[in-house]
Design a protein around this motif. Structure first.
Motif, PDB file in Angstrom:
ATOM      1  N   ALA A 410       0.827  -1.206   0.000  1.00  9.71           N
ATOM      2  CA  ALA A 410       0.000   0.000   0.000  1.00  9.71           C
ATOM      3  C   ALA A 410       0.862   1.257   0.000  1.00  9.71           C
ATOM      4  CB  ALA A 410      -0.932  -0.004   1.214  1.00  9.71           C
ATOM      5  N   LEU A 411       1.932   1.228   0.762  1.00 13.60           N
ATOM      6  CA  LEU A 411       2.822   2.386   0.845  1.00 13.60           C
ATOM      7  C   LEU A 411       3.486   2.668  -0.503  1.00 13.60           C
ATOM      8  CD1 LEU A 411       4.191   4.565   2.547  1.00 13.60           C
ATOM      9  CD2 LEU A 411       5.935   2.882   3.174  1.00 13.60           C
ATOM     10  N   MET A 412       3.967   1.620  -1.161  1.00 11.26           N
ATOM     11  CA  MET A 412       4.630   1.808  -2.458  1.00 11.26           C
ATOM     12  C   MET A 412       3.641   2.286  -3.521  1.00 11.26           C
ATOM     13  SD  MET A 412       7.509  -1.214  -2.722  1.00 11.26           S
ATOM     14  CE  MET A 412       6.537  -2.566  -2.062  1.00 11.26           C
ATOM     15  N   LEU A 413       2.425   1.740  -3.510  1.00 10.27           N
ATOM     16  CA  LEU A 413       1.409   2.166  -4.466  1.00 10.27           C
ATOM     17  C   LEU A 413       1.045   3.632  -4.242  1.00 10.27           C
ATOM     18  CD1 LEU A 413      -0.578   1.458  -6.737  1.00 10.27           C
ATOM     19  CD2 LEU A 413      -2.196   0.692  -4.969  1.00 10.27           C
ATOM     20  N   LEU A 414       0.973   4.029  -2.981  1.00 10.00           N
ATOM     21  CA  LEU A 414       0.659   5.420  -2.634  1.00 10.00           C
ATOM     22  C   LEU A 414       1.714   6.371  -3.202  1.00 10.00           C
ATOM     23  CD1 LEU A 414      -1.418   7.001  -0.710  1.00 10.00           C
ATOM     24  CD2 LEU A 414       0.486   7.052   0.906  1.00 10.00           C
ATOM     25  N   LEU A 415       2.989   6.015  -3.041  1.00 11.21           N
ATOM     26  CA  LEU A 415       4.078   6.868  -3.517  1.00 11.21           C
ATOM     27  C   LEU A 415       4.119   6.919  -5.043  1.00 11.21           C
ATOM     28  CD1 LEU A 415       6.897   5.849  -1.002  1.00 11.21           C
ATOM     29  CD2 LEU A 415       5.513   7.933  -0.989  1.00 11.21           C
ATOM     30  N   ILE A 416       3.885   5.784  -5.689  1.00 12.20           N
ATOM     31  CA  ILE A 416       3.872   5.773  -7.146  1.00 12.20           C
ATOM     32  C   ILE A 416       2.734   6.634  -7.679  1.00 12.20           C
ATOM     33  CG2 ILE A 416       3.378   4.287  -9.143  1.00 12.20           C
ATOM     34  CD1 ILE A 416       5.060   2.146  -7.801  1.00 12.20           C
ATOM     35  N   SER A 417       1.601   6.594  -7.005  1.00 12.63           N
ATOM     36  CA  SER A 417       0.470   7.443  -7.404  1.00 12.63           C
ATOM     37  C   SER A 417       0.843   8.912  -7.359  1.00 12.63           C
ATOM     38  CB  SER A 417      -0.731   7.176  -6.486  1.00 12.63           C
ATOM     39  OG  SER A 417      -1.765   8.092  -6.745  1.00 12.63           O
ATOM     40  N   LYS A 418       1.624   9.287  -6.353  1.00 11.70           N
ATOM     41  CA  LYS A 418       2.063  10.677  -6.272  1.00 11.70           C
ATOM     42  C   LYS A 418       2.963  11.036  -7.445  1.00 11.70           C
ATOM     43  CE  LYS A 418       2.991  14.514  -5.819  1.00 11.70           C
ATOM     44  NZ  LYS A 418       1.966  15.388  -6.385  1.00 11.70           N
ATOM     45  N   PHE A 419       3.835  10.115  -7.817  1.00 10.34           N
ATOM     46  CA  PHE A 419       4.756  10.377  -8.926  1.00 10.34           C
ATOM     47  C   PHE A 419       4.012  10.569 -10.246  1.00 10.34           C
ATOM     48  CE2 PHE A 419       8.211   7.938  -6.481  1.00 10.34           C
ATOM     49  CZ  PHE A 419       8.717   9.114  -5.953  1.00 10.34           C
ATOM     50  N   VAL A 420       3.010   9.712 -10.484  1.00 11.40           N
ATOM     51  CA  VAL A 420       2.337   9.725 -11.794  1.00 11.40           C
ATOM     52  C   VAL A 420       1.064  10.563 -11.815  1.00 11.40           C
ATOM     53  CG1 VAL A 420       3.302   7.471 -12.374  1.00 11.40           C
ATOM     54  CG2 VAL A 420       1.049   7.586 -11.324  1.00 11.40           C
ATOM     55  N   ASN A 421       0.597  11.016 -10.632  1.00 11.92           N
ATOM     56  CA  ASN A 421      -0.584  11.882 -10.541  1.00 11.92           C
ATOM     57  C   ASN A 421      -1.821  11.279 -11.201  1.00 11.92           C
ATOM     58  OD1 ASN A 421       0.455  13.885  -8.980  1.00 11.92           O
ATOM     59  ND2 ASN A 421       0.350  15.487 -10.524  1.00 11.92           N
ATOM     60  N   SER A 422      -1.956   9.971 -11.112  1.00 12.24           N
ATOM     61  CA  SER A 422      -3.116   9.304 -11.709  1.00 12.24           C
ATOM     62  C   SER A 422      -3.308   7.954 -11.043  1.00 12.24           C
ATOM     63  CB  SER A 422      -2.915   9.125 -13.209  1.00 12.24           C
ATOM     64  OG  SER A 422      -3.862   8.230 -13.742  1.00 12.24           O
ATOM     65  N   GLN A 423      -4.543   7.679 -10.632  1.00 13.62           N
ATOM     66  CA  GLN A 423      -4.821   6.383 -10.019  1.00 13.62           C
ATOM     67  C   GLN A 423      -4.738   5.256 -11.043  1.00 13.62           C
ATOM     68  OE1 GLN A 423      -8.242   6.376  -7.329  1.00 13.62           O
ATOM     69  NE2 GLN A 423      -8.115   8.598  -7.156  1.00 13.62           N
ATOM     70  N   ALA A 424      -5.276   5.490 -12.230  1.00 15.81           N
ATOM     71  CA  ALA A 424      -5.228   4.462 -13.276  1.00 15.81           C
ATOM     72  C   ALA A 424      -3.789   4.179 -13.695  1.00 15.81           C
ATOM     73  CB  ALA A 424      -6.050   4.908 -14.484  1.00 15.81           C
ATOM     74  N   ALA A 425      -2.985   5.231 -13.824  1.00 15.58           N
ATOM     75  CA  ALA A 425      -1.588   5.049 -14.222  1.00 15.58           C
ATOM     76  C   ALA A 425      -0.811   4.313 -13.139  1.00 15.58           C
ATOM     77  CB  ALA A 425      -0.941   6.396 -14.507  1.00 15.58           C
ATOM     78  N   ALA A 426      -1.083   4.629 -11.875  1.00 15.85           N
ATOM     79  CA  ALA A 426      -0.403   3.952 -10.771  1.00 15.85           C
ATOM     80  C   ALA A 426      -0.734   2.462 -10.758  1.00 15.85           C
ATOM     81  CB  ALA A 426      -0.796   4.592  -9.439  1.00 15.85           C
ATOM     82  N   ILE A 427      -2.006   2.144 -10.981  1.00 20.10           N
ATOM     83  CA  ILE A 427      -2.433   0.744 -11.012  1.00 20.10           C
ATOM     84  C   ILE A 427      -1.804   0.025 -12.198  1.00 20.10           C
ATOM     85  CG2 ILE A 427      -4.439  -0.725 -11.489  1.00 20.10           C
ATOM     86  CD1 ILE A 427      -6.055   1.187  -9.698  1.00 20.10           C
ATOM     87  N   SER A 428      -1.825   0.671 -13.365  1.00 25.92           N
ATOM     88  CA  SER A 428      -1.264   0.049 -14.568  1.00 25.92           C
ATOM     89  C   SER A 428       0.232  -0.191 -14.438  1.00 25.92           C
ATOM     90  CB  SER A 428      -1.539   0.935 -15.789  1.00 25.92           C
ATOM     91  OG  SER A 428      -2.923   1.088 -15.992  1.00 25.92           O
ATOM     92  N   ALA A 429       0.914   0.694 -13.711  1.00 25.33           N
ATOM     93  CA  ALA A 429       2.368   0.580 -13.581  1.00 25.33           C
ATOM     94  C   ALA A 429       2.786  -0.409 -12.500  1.00 25.33           C
ATOM     95  CB  ALA A 429       2.967   1.951 -13.288  1.00 25.33           C
ATOM     96  N   PHE A 430       2.054  -0.450 -11.385  1.00 28.26           N
ATOM     97  CA  PHE A 430       2.549  -1.170 -10.207  1.00 28.26           C
ATOM     98  C   PHE A 430       1.872  -2.515  -9.947  1.00 28.26           C
ATOM     99  CE2 PHE A 430       3.056  -1.634  -5.480  1.00 28.26           C
ATOM    100  CZ  PHE A 430       4.429  -1.827  -5.503  1.00 28.26           C
TER     101      PHE A 430
END
Length: 511
Positions: A410-430
């Motif tokens: 959850a922590l890593m997904l949260l940080l990646i979401s901040k980097f990409v500024n998109s929930q869909a992009a964070a999910i697709s990437a991680f």
């Protein structure tokens, strides 16, 4: 170039991570469409410098973004969104004392209906007007409403994030028992999101000083121009007679959403292309299976090691089973269903209302959606290329850590979401990476809310717009940037949603 390709995998991975982080940070700093464009630099370096075979951009995600955004933008251009906002305003103005609790639920629900959090721009001036006219510190409902509008994405039946996560969980080789997809995910994310939104509202009710006790605000009010600016023109849709076509547009959009949800629930409403597989397990170590158009075959499991083809058929049969002895059908995917019905909704709105088509591509929802589309394109392609080649190494390094401490996912997904500024992009990437290194699908479902982390720094358009709409200045960015009005509601909302999601997923048998 041979210098980089001759390095050990560990050094290559380290250098590639640095390249990706530079692209993400610089893209986030520039904002807007730059994030997706910078992904192009990242993937070019990976392919031409490190000779990494390019991965695949998240095409399904991108097409779903396109369909949902076009439908929502058409709804706004037709005036159908004004009907929703007028109904929301009536609810809020009838209960001003509970504005700080109700406003977050209103914006969350609007996002769930439209599939995008950008609808918050039109309701925010109304929330401000109700707050300031009733002596409520505007920061309380406005910051909570902005955060909750984004929290609603993972609970929306037409959001890209939900569809993407469902598709990834269904396509993984390590499928979750009892998880059939779309509706099962929403059964976890909707209640957990509502619990998070409620916690955001309760916290916000008590934050900051009341306006009549805020010495800084009272001092500013001595300036008559500032006072006129703060309590000036009201923003309201009450008393505005909306055209019949506006109501038609709204109902077309809502009916399309409910049809999507109904098709997701009832398999018999989905088109299918024949029976994939039917099998029956026997006690005597045999599998009886049937493919469409073929005769029944009985395979002795003891002899599978000598027949690779038969072994793969049995594995396929087991993987595709519905229930023991029941057939599994080749149903259309929910990704395609959402794309079709969103395009249909937009088309029907244009046909049955007097919508100016030119306004569709010029409104805020369309522009913001296209920015998200480009971001997902660049980021997902870069991430798939980068992590695809290093999955075995990452599984060795991080697999056991995440298994023993699920919260680290959850922590890593949260940080990646901040980097990409998109929930869909964070999910697709991680999420694909997480599944490949052994993260349990149940953990991914439980912590789905962690895909929203771009409130950590106040750079997201909805947060920046909220600050501008608050003429009192109570919604603000602090001296140290990180101490802004959205950080605490965001953390409280996401953390409580994740905790609630974990327990709900546990009760559903996914953990």
């Amino acid at each position: 170039m041979d210098f980089f390709t001759n390095l050990s995998e560990g050094w290559q991975f380290f250098i590639q991570i640095i390249v990706i982080l530079i692209c993400l940070f610089y893209g986030a700093k520039k904002g807007g469409i730059a994030l997706g464009l910078l992904g192009g630099i990242g993937i070019l370096m990976l392919v031409f410098v490190f000779h990494v075979q390019p991965g695949k951009p998240a095409i399904d995600v991108m097409l779903t973004i396109l369909a949902v955004v076009v439908a929502s933008a058409t709804l706004q251009a037709s005036g159908g969104l004004d009907v929703m906002l007028q109904i929301a305003e009536k609810i809020l103005r009838k209960n001003p004392k509970f504005l700080t609790i109700l406003a977050p639920f209103v914006t969350c629900f609007l996002t769930m209906l439209c599939g995008t959090g950008h609808v918050v721009y039109t309701i925010m001036p109304i929330i401000y007007d109700i707050a300031i006219k009733n002596g409520i510190r505007p920061e309380r409902p406005m910051a909570a409403a902005s955060i909750s509008s984004q929290m609603g994405i993972i609970a929306s039946p037409v959001s890209v994030a939900v569809v993407s996560l469902t598709a990834l969980l269904l396509n993984t080789s390590h499928k979750l028992v009892g998880f059939d997809g779309y509706i099962n995910l929403l059964q976890i994310t909707i209640p957990s999101t509502f619990i998070g939104v409620l916690c955001v509202g309760i916290f916000s009710w008590f934050r900051g000083k009341d306006l009549d006790k805020d010495e800084i605000f009272k001092e500013k009010l001595k300036d008559l121009e500032f006072k006129k600016y703060v309590y000036g023109e009201s923003k309201t849709l009450l008393g505005v007679k909306l055209a019949k076509s506006n109501w038609v547009a709204m109902w077309i959009f809502i009916i399309a959403i409910f049809l999507v949800a109904a098709i997701g629930i009832f398999d018999n409403l989905k088109p299918n292309w024949g029976q994939k597989m039917m099998y029956q397990a026997h006690i005597n170590n045999t599998i009886e299976w049937t493919l469409s158009g073929k005769d029944k075959v009985i395979i002795d499991l003891k002899q599978l090691t000598s027949n690779i083809k038969d072994q793969s058929n049995v594995v396929t049969a087991i993987a595709q089973k519905d229930k023991l002895g029941n057939p599994s059908y080749n149903y259309i995917s929910m990704v395609s269903i959402i794309q079709m019905f969103m395009l249909l909704a937009g088309a029907l709105i244009i046909i049955f209302t007097k919508t100016d088509v030119k306004k569709i591509s010029s409104n805020e929802i369309f522009k913001s959606g296209m920015v998200a589309l480009v971001a997902v394109f660049g980021i997902s392609w870069m991430a798939d290329t980068m992590f695809g080649v290093h999955t075995p190494m990452m599984k060795t390094l991080f697999g056991n850590i995440v298994k023993e401490h699920p919260w680290t996912y959850a922590l890593m997904l949260l940080l990646i979401s901040k980097f990409v500024n998109s929930q869909a992009a964070a999910i697709s990437a991680f999420v694909p990476l997480s599944l490949s290194i052994g993260v349990e699908p149940g953990v991914i479902i439980a912590f789905a809310a962690a895909c929203y982390g771009y409130y950590i720094l106040p750079t997201y358009p909805s947060d920046l717009a909220t600050i501008q709409f608050d003429r009192s200045g109570t919604t603000h960015i602090g001296k140290f940037v990180i101490n802004h009005s959205f950080i605490l509601p965001g953390l409280i909302g996401v953390i409580t949603s994740c905790i609630a999601g974990y327990f709900i997923a546990m009760m559903a048998g996914y953990l």
